[in-house]
Design a protein around this motif. Structure first.
Motif, PDB file in Angstrom:
ATOM      1  N   PHE A 267       0.866  -1.183   0.000  1.00 37.40           N
ATOM      2  CA  PHE A 267       0.000   0.000   0.000  1.00 37.40           C
ATOM      3  C   PHE A 267       0.895   1.223   0.000  1.00 37.40           C
ATOM      4  O   PHE A 267       1.930   1.232   0.670  1.00 37.40           O
ATOM      5  CB  PHE A 267      -0.902  -0.007   1.243  1.00 37.40           C
ATOM      6  CG  PHE A 267      -1.815   1.187   1.331  1.00 37.40           C
ATOM      7  CD1 PHE A 267      -2.957   1.256   0.541  1.00 37.40           C
ATOM      8  CD2 PHE A 267      -1.519   2.248   2.185  1.00 37.40           C
ATOM      9  CE1 PHE A 267      -3.795   2.370   0.601  1.00 37.40           C
ATOM     10  CE2 PHE A 267      -2.356   3.362   2.252  1.00 37.40           C
ATOM     11  CZ  PHE A 267      -3.500   3.416   1.456  1.00 37.40           C
ATOM     12  N   ASP A 268       0.500   2.248  -0.755  1.00 39.55           N
ATOM     13  CA  ASP A 268       1.319   3.466  -0.788  1.00 39.55           C
ATOM     14  C   ASP A 268       0.439   4.669  -1.101  1.00 39.55           C
ATOM     15  O   ASP A 268      -0.643   4.533  -1.691  1.00 39.55           O
ATOM     16  CB  ASP A 268       2.436   3.333  -1.831  1.00 39.55           C
ATOM     17  CG  ASP A 268       3.535   4.364  -1.632  1.00 39.55           C
ATOM     18  OD1 ASP A 268       3.665   4.891  -0.507  1.00 39.55           O
ATOM     19  OD2 ASP A 268       4.276   4.635  -2.601  1.00 39.55           O
ATOM     20  N   VAL A 269       0.907   5.833  -0.689  1.00 40.14           N
ATOM     21  CA  VAL A 269       0.207   7.095  -0.940  1.00 40.14           C
ATOM     22  C   VAL A 269       1.240   8.143  -1.345  1.00 40.14           C
ATOM     23  O   VAL A 269       2.317   8.198  -0.741  1.00 40.14           O
ATOM     24  CB  VAL A 269      -0.517   7.592   0.349  1.00 40.14           C
ATOM     25  CG1 VAL A 269      -1.102   8.991   0.125  1.00 40.14           C
ATOM     26  CG2 VAL A 269      -1.599   6.615   0.790  1.00 40.14           C
ATOM     27  N   HIS A 270       0.932   8.916  -2.367  1.00 39.81           N
ATOM     28  CA  HIS A 270       1.761  10.100  -2.659  1.00 39.81           C
ATOM     29  C   HIS A 270       0.850  11.309  -2.851  1.00 39.81           C
ATOM     30  O   HIS A 270      -0.261  11.192  -3.366  1.00 39.81           O
ATOM     31  CB  HIS A 270       2.641   9.877  -3.897  1.00 39.81           C
ATOM     32  CG  HIS A 270       3.868   9.073  -3.590  1.00 39.81           C
ATOM     33  ND1 HIS A 270       5.108   9.632  -3.402  1.00 39.81           N
ATOM     34  CD2 HIS A 270       4.025   7.739  -3.402  1.00 39.81           C
ATOM     35  CE1 HIS A 270       5.989   8.678  -3.133  1.00 39.81           C
ATOM     36  NE2 HIS A 270       5.358   7.512  -3.127  1.00 39.81           N
ATOM     37  N   ARG A 271       1.375  12.455  -2.415  1.00 41.37           N
ATOM     38  CA  ARG A 271       0.630  13.709  -2.443  1.00 41.37           C
ATOM     39  C   ARG A 271       0.825  14.419  -3.791  1.00 41.37           C
ATOM     40  O   ARG A 271       1.892  14.334  -4.382  1.00 41.37           O
ATOM     41  CB  ARG A 271       1.182  14.587  -1.311  1.00 41.37           C
ATOM     42  CG  ARG A 271       0.529  15.917  -1.118  1.00 41.37           C
ATOM     43  CD  ARG A 271       1.345  16.746  -0.122  1.00 41.37           C
ATOM     44  NE  ARG A 271       1.273  16.221   1.247  1.00 41.37           N
ATOM     45  CZ  ARG A 271       0.298  16.555   2.116  1.00 41.37           C
ATOM     46  NH1 ARG A 271      -0.663  17.374   1.762  1.00 41.37           N
ATOM     47  NH2 ARG A 271       0.311  16.057   3.325  1.00 41.37           N
TER      48      ARG A 271
ATOM     49  N   MET B  15       3.521   1.576  -8.670  1.00 42.81           N
ATOM     50  CA  MET B  15       4.649   0.661  -8.753  1.00 42.81           C
ATOM     51  C   MET B  15       5.278   0.428  -7.377  1.00 42.81           C
ATOM     52  O   MET B  15       5.773  -0.654  -7.081  1.00 42.81           O
ATOM     53  CB  MET B  15       5.699   1.154  -9.759  1.00 42.81           C
ATOM     54  CG  MET B  15       6.543  -0.010 -10.280  1.00 42.81           C
ATOM     55  SD  MET B  15       7.798   0.453 -11.465  1.00 42.81           S
ATOM     56  CE  MET B  15       6.843   0.925 -12.894  1.00 42.81           C
ATOM     57  N   HIS B  16       5.215   1.442  -6.520  1.00 42.40           N
ATOM     58  CA  HIS B  16       5.715   1.256  -5.153  1.00 42.40           C
ATOM     59  C   HIS B  16       4.869   0.237  -4.402  1.00 42.40           C
ATOM     60  O   HIS B  16       5.396  -0.624  -3.680  1.00 42.40           O
ATOM     61  CB  HIS B  16       5.694   2.593  -4.393  1.00 42.40           C
ATOM     62  CG  HIS B  16       6.657   3.607  -4.935  1.00 42.40           C
ATOM     63  ND1 HIS B  16       6.800   4.860  -4.392  1.00 42.40           N
ATOM     64  CD2 HIS B  16       7.526   3.546  -5.980  1.00 42.40           C
ATOM     65  CE1 HIS B  16       7.716   5.545  -5.083  1.00 42.40           C
ATOM     66  NE2 HIS B  16       8.156   4.758  -6.055  1.00 42.40           N
ATOM     67  N   ALA B  17       3.537   0.331  -4.559  1.00 42.15           N
ATOM     68  CA  ALA B  17       2.658  -0.633  -3.875  1.00 42.15           C
ATOM     69  C   ALA B  17       2.949  -2.053  -4.361  1.00 42.15           C
ATOM     70  O   ALA B  17       3.038  -2.990  -3.566  1.00 42.15           O
ATOM     71  CB  ALA B  17       1.190  -0.274  -4.118  1.00 42.15           C
TER      72      ALA B  17
HETATM   73 MG    MG Z   1       6.108   5.495  -2.343  1.00 39.00          MG
END
Ligand code: MG
Length: 382
Positions: A232-236, A266-268
């Motif tokens: 799981f990932d989040v970017h602002r 891709m990070h997730a």
């Molecule tokens: Mg990330």
């Protein structure tokens, strides 16, 4: 040292029932003899495999033959068949032989290798298991006597010998021996006992096939190691004119803020793979404090995770990525994203899913403050 496996499979196997001799019957979708050959083929110290067949069966063996495997015709008895095989390899470079019953298809490559090693220290070696059941002598349907089982073993094959002495022993033997160990001992050859395997059963009766099928299924089950991981990932959002998602630059009125290219999806996915391996996350392998990853293409991270998968003896079998945002619209780019992720992971695009959902204008994604992504990856042992 040159080792030949002599696989005796010339019998008619009448007690096993069936329309063809037992060594040609199917076990788990493969003939019994094909399985037996495969076990020896898997052991690199076995230089040559000689199949001893009934003259009527020579045509059936065509698919089993190859550079290391040939077939010869057997004799009227098992001992005569073994003799034929020993005479066939005599005079060649072969100096060690493993004599095996073709009807023991579940012999493991590990047992075969142990027997070959045993010949370093003994002139002969054979696998056996201690007798654990009580032993009786029966007469007219009743127990007539109980027998001590101390020191008793159930003999198996392959039985391993140095070639010259076992050849001489067979030439000198009058016949009627139960196996090659009996022939060897009659000639004064000492035979070491190597621990056998319960699964290495000799298919004799129809019910033995059922047991072998179950053992085979259990082995397959034990061998396959399936792992799943999630990420799981989040970017602002920040200033910019495109967002990187699944390796594709999607034109947008803003960009995503991050240390690398901020490819949240891709990070997730990368974290899902690290998770399946129980090897931490991107931050552990690529610390944000390390300036060399500033602005890095996230494919570097995903490639590293996939390399770890291979190094650990696994393969990625599928991945499923979900992005959570109101905008940009993902649908028009999903096919390109699948292609990109599949290429980086070196798997086919039909094993990669990319999809998106909104959060119904709720929460930070609903207010369009950033994009969230979640992913699942499955690994299977090779
Ligand atoms: Mg990330």
């Amino acid at each position: 040292m040159t080792t030949a496996a002599l696989i005796v499979a010339a019998g008619r196997g009448l007690r096993a029932g069936g329309e063809v001799p037992k060594q040609w019957q199917m076990l788990g979708g493969q003939s019994v003899l094909a399985r037996t050959v495969a076990a020896f083929y898997a052991v690199k110290q076995v230089d040559e495999i000689v199949l001893v067949l009934h003259a009527d069966d020579m045509g059936l063996a065509a698919g089993l033959l190859g550079p290391r495997v040939r077939a010869i015709t057997g004799g009227a008895t098992r001992a005569a068949s073994v003799c034929n095989a020993l005479e066939t390899v005599a005079g060649s470079a072969v100096n060690r032989v493993l004599i095996h019953d073709g009807a023991r298809p579940l012999v493991s490559p590990a047992l075969i290798a142990r027997l070959i090693s045993a010949l370093d220290h003994a002139p002969a070696a054979a696998p056996a298991l201690p007798v654990t059941d009580a032993l009786w002598r029966g007469q007219a349907g009743n127990v007539a006597a109980t027998l001590p089982r101390d020191g008793l073993f159930r003999a198996q094959t392959p039985q391993a010998f140095r070639l010259a002495p076992i050849l001489a022993a067979h030439r000198a033997h009058p016949g009627g021996a139960a196996d090659d160990v009996e022939v060897a001992r009659a000639a004064g050859i000492e035979v070491a006992i190597v621990p056998g395997e319960e699964a290495n059963l000799k298919l004799t009766f129809p019910e033995d096939f059922g047991r072998a099928e179950r053992d085979l299924a259990a082995q397959r089950h034990a061998m396959i190691d399936i792992r799943t991981g999630n990420g799981f990932d989040v970017h602002r959002f920040g200033p910019g004119d495109a967002v990187w998602l699944c390796g594709v630059a999607v034109p947008f009125e803003r960009g995503l803020i991050g240390h690398s290219d901020a490819d949240v999806a891709m990070h997730a996915l990368t974290d899902a793979i690290y998770g399946a391996l129980a090897e931490g996350d991107i931050g552990r392998h690529f610390p944000p404090s390390d300036p060399q990853w500033r602005g890095a293409a996230s494919a570097v991270f995903l490639r590293h995770a996939v390399a770890r998968v291979l190094a650990r003896g696994f393969a990625v079998t599928n991945a499923d990525v979900t992005m959570i945002c109101e905008r940009p619209k993902i649908g028009p780019h999903a096919a390109a994203m699948r292609t990109e992720l599949a290429a980086i992971m070196a798997i086919s695009p039909d094993r990669v899913s990319v999809k998106a959902t909104t959060s119904e204008q709720l929460g930070f994604t609903g207010r369009e403050e950033g994009i969230a992504a979640m992913a699942t990856a499955t690994l299977v042992s090779l």
